[in-house]
Design an enzyme around this catalytic site. Structure first.
Site, PDB file in Angstrom:
ATOM      1  N   THR A 174       0.873  -1.067  -0.038  1.00 21.94           N
ATOM      2  CA  THR A 174      -0.186   0.026   0.192  1.00 21.94           C
ATOM      3  C   THR A 174       0.793   1.187   0.026  1.00 21.94           C
ATOM      4  O   THR A 174       0.456   2.375  -0.482  1.00 21.94           O
ATOM      5  CB  THR A 174      -0.679  -0.015   1.270  1.00 21.94           C
ATOM      6  OG1 THR A 174      -1.837  -0.967   0.814  1.00 21.94           O
ATOM      7  CG2 THR A 174      -1.684   0.985   1.247  1.00 21.94           C
ATOM      8  N   GLU A 205      -2.249 -27.674  30.404  1.00 19.61           N
ATOM      9  CA  GLU A 205      -3.471 -28.376  30.255  1.00 19.61           C
ATOM     10  C   GLU A 205      -3.225 -29.608  29.355  1.00 19.61           C
ATOM     11  O   GLU A 205      -3.936 -30.468  29.310  1.00 19.61           O
ATOM     12  CB  GLU A 205      -4.662 -27.679  29.828  1.00 19.61           C
ATOM     13  CG  GLU A 205      -5.084 -26.742  30.774  1.00 19.61           C
ATOM     14  CD  GLU A 205      -6.510 -26.286  30.397  1.00 19.61           C
ATOM     15  OE1 GLU A 205      -7.482 -26.901  30.484  1.00 19.61           O
ATOM     16  OE2 GLU A 205      -6.382 -24.837  30.023  1.00 19.61           O
ATOM     17  N   LYS A 233       0.436  -7.072  13.241  1.00 22.03           N
ATOM     18  CA  LYS A 233      -0.363  -6.294  12.514  1.00 22.03           C
ATOM     19  C   LYS A 233      -1.937  -6.504  13.257  1.00 22.03           C
ATOM     20  O   LYS A 233      -2.198  -7.799  13.293  1.00 22.03           O
ATOM     21  CB  LYS A 233      -0.771  -6.472  11.021  1.00 22.03           C
ATOM     22  CG  LYS A 233      -1.664  -5.436  10.581  1.00 22.03           C
ATOM     23  CD  LYS A 233      -1.778  -5.304   8.972  1.00 22.03           C
ATOM     24  CE  LYS A 233      -2.616  -4.564   8.443  1.00 22.03           C
ATOM     25  NZ  LYS A 233      -2.839  -4.235   6.898  1.00 22.03           N
ATOM     26  N   TYR A 263      -7.788   0.677  -4.462  1.00 26.14           N
ATOM     27  CA  TYR A 263      -6.503   1.164  -4.928  1.00 26.14           C
ATOM     28  C   TYR A 263      -5.681  -0.232  -5.385  1.00 26.14           C
ATOM     29  O   TYR A 263      -6.306  -1.413  -5.134  1.00 26.14           O
ATOM     30  CB  TYR A 263      -5.701   1.925  -3.972  1.00 26.14           C
ATOM     31  CG  TYR A 263      -5.416   1.035  -2.660  1.00 26.14           C
ATOM     32  CD1 TYR A 263      -6.595   0.811  -1.681  1.00 26.14           C
ATOM     33  CD2 TYR A 263      -4.079   0.392  -2.653  1.00 26.14           C
ATOM     34  CE1 TYR A 263      -5.922   0.129  -0.282  1.00 26.14           C
ATOM     35  CE2 TYR A 263      -3.606  -0.336  -1.481  1.00 26.14           C
ATOM     36  CZ  TYR A 263      -4.728  -0.661  -0.562  1.00 26.14           C
ATOM     37  OH  TYR A 263      -4.384  -1.364   0.764  1.00 26.14           O
ATOM     38  N   THR A 307       1.705  -4.262   4.606  1.00 22.35           N
ATOM     39  CA  THR A 307       1.710  -4.577   6.007  1.00 22.35           C
ATOM     40  C   THR A 307       1.203  -5.746   6.334  1.00 22.35           C
ATOM     41  O   THR A 307       1.225  -6.326   7.593  1.00 22.35           O
ATOM     42  CB  THR A 307       0.875  -3.209   6.712  1.00 22.35           C
ATOM     43  OG1 THR A 307      -0.321  -3.234   6.177  1.00 22.35           O
ATOM     44  CG2 THR A 307       1.515  -1.824   6.173  1.00 22.35           C
ATOM     45  N   ASP A 308       0.327  -6.304   5.403  1.00 22.14           N
ATOM     46  CA  ASP A 308      -0.418  -7.550   5.677  1.00 22.14           C
ATOM     47  C   ASP A 308       0.646  -8.682   6.213  1.00 22.14           C
ATOM     48  O   ASP A 308       0.046  -9.469   7.195  1.00 22.14           O
ATOM     49  CB  ASP A 308      -1.124  -8.220   4.454  1.00 22.14           C
ATOM     50  CG  ASP A 308      -2.347  -6.968   4.280  1.00 22.14           C
ATOM     51  OD1 ASP A 308      -2.573  -6.211   5.059  1.00 22.14           O
ATOM     52  OD2 ASP A 308      -3.109  -7.518   3.155  1.00 22.14           O
TER      53      ASP A 308
HETATM   54  C1  SIN Z   1      -0.987  -2.747   3.102  1.00 23.98           C
HETATM   55  O1  SIN Z   1       0.484  -2.735   2.542  1.00 23.98           O
HETATM   56  O2  SIN Z   1      -1.083  -1.790   3.989  1.00 23.98           O
HETATM   57  C2  SIN Z   1      -2.019  -3.835   2.754  1.00 23.98           C
HETATM   58  C3  SIN Z   1      -1.705  -4.403   1.506  1.00 23.98           C
HETATM   59  C4  SIN Z   1      -0.279  -5.221   1.544  1.00 23.98           C
HETATM   60  O3  SIN Z   1       0.084  -5.982   2.532  1.00 23.98           O
HETATM   61  O4  SIN Z   1       0.230  -5.235   0.547  1.00 23.98           O
END
Ligand code: SIN
Length: 335
Positions: free
Chosen positions: A20, A292, A171, A32, A98-99
């Site tokens: 992103t 457990e 995340k 996007y 970020t994923d």
């Molecule tokens: C992002 O970058 O925030 C989401 C999409 C991705 O991980 O490429």
């Protein structure tokens, strides 16, 4: 006019993979395309970078990180190692979605053999969005990678003015800028418009001290993740084993627990030579041995603080060294 970097500034190599941070909205809609802008365009949008470092850029991939896979990990590891082997390079920045950034970061934390800073950076808003977070995140990431005090801290992730250890960060939110959290052992530091405030170094083995070697002939075994739930049966665990998994990470309920039927399937998997790691779906805490579940008797491994996706990364690399559950458990206590 943008200023040219002084040759006295440290050299930082930027490896771009998309995400992103390089995303472009289409036709005025909120939707996007990730990875649409090149790294040249991202760097050109932040002329202030020229005050921090001399940048060398390389486009390694242009993908959304949901498509990050072993092939790109290998290429990133190879390009990162090549950059850090160059005495002129002070550190590396990797732009990334970020994923799955936490998985790539932890993977590199285990296979890159260098004390030089390696910093992953992304953004929650595409580059064309109002108040996009990418430019400041990139600026901060370069500031961290260029700073000598960021050496020997393992792979770092910079976002939202925070510096996280790749081992600790997750995340935690689908859309918010403050999505990255290091709930267990805390932050690596803060970075305010390029000014670093570093906290305690990481406690666990990483990078230069790691035993894992990713050579061209290293085969990363298949490791699957199975998510536990109330009423879970054994079918997903059996399916993973039948499909050829050498390792299995269970995102268990609570303290990595499983219903009895699913636990019996895990015990069967261990008897067939599959390494089974208990992690937790809770997002926090430590999965301990023999609380457990009788891990000693069943031959199970606990993930301690690693979330399921990071436990998978360590298990993949661990299985390149050994299939012994006790030796694998020691790795989970060490890394
Ligand atoms: C992002 O970058 O925030 C989401 C999409 C991705 O991980 O490429």
């Amino acid at each position: 006019m943008p200023s040219s970097p002084s040759p006295a500034l440290p050299c930082v190599r930027v490896l771009a993979t998309g995400g992103t941070i390089a995303g472009a909205q289409t036709g005025g809609s909120r939707g996007y395309q990730a990875g649409a802008f090149s790294i040249d365009a991202l760097v050109a949008a932040v002329p202030q970078l020229a005050t921090l470092a001399q940048l060398e850029v390389e486009q390694v991939a242009a993908i959304g990180s949901q498509d990050m896979d072993e092939a790109v990990w290998r290429r990133l590891a190879e390009r990162t190692a090549a950059a850090l082997a160059d005495p002129a390079v002070h550190g590396v920045v990797i732009t990334h979605g970020t994923d799955t950034m936490e998985e790539t970061g932890y993977f590199l934390n285990l296979v890159v053999r260098s004390e030089k800073p390696v910093v992953l950076v992304g953004a929650m808003r595409p580059a064309t969005e109002i108040s996009a977070d990418g430019p400041m995140n990139l600026y901060n990431a370069v500031a961290v990678a260029a700073h000598p005090a960021a050496r020997a801290r393992g792979v770092l992730i910079v976002a939202n003015d925070e510096i996280h250890f790749a081992r600790e960060v997750a995340k935690t939110n689908t859309t918010q800028l403050g999505t990255f959290k290091s709930t267990q052992r805390g932050l690596a530091g803060l970075v305010n418009a390029g000014r670093l405030h570093l906290y305690a170094p990481p406690a666990r083995r990483h990078t230069a001290e790691s035993e894992f070697i990713l050579g061209p002939d290293t085969v990363l075994p298949r490791v699957s993740i199975v998510y536990a739930y109330a009423g879970m049966g054994r079918e997903l665990i059996d399916a993973a084993v039948q499909s050829g998994a050498h390792g299995l990470v269970v995102a268990g309920v609570g303290d990595g627990n499983l219903p009895a039927t699913a636990l019996a399937a895990c015990a069967d998997a261990v008897r067939r030579g599959v390494a089974v790691v208990r992690s937790s779906r809770t997002g926090g805490g430590v999965v301990e041995r023999d609380i457990e579940i009788d891990d000693d008797r069943l031959g199970l491994i606990v993930a301690e603080e690693l979330n399921p996706q990071k436990a998978r990364v360590l298990l993949m690399l661990g299985l390149t060294r050994t299939a012994d559950p006790r030796a694998l458990q020691e790795m989970f206590f060490s890394y």
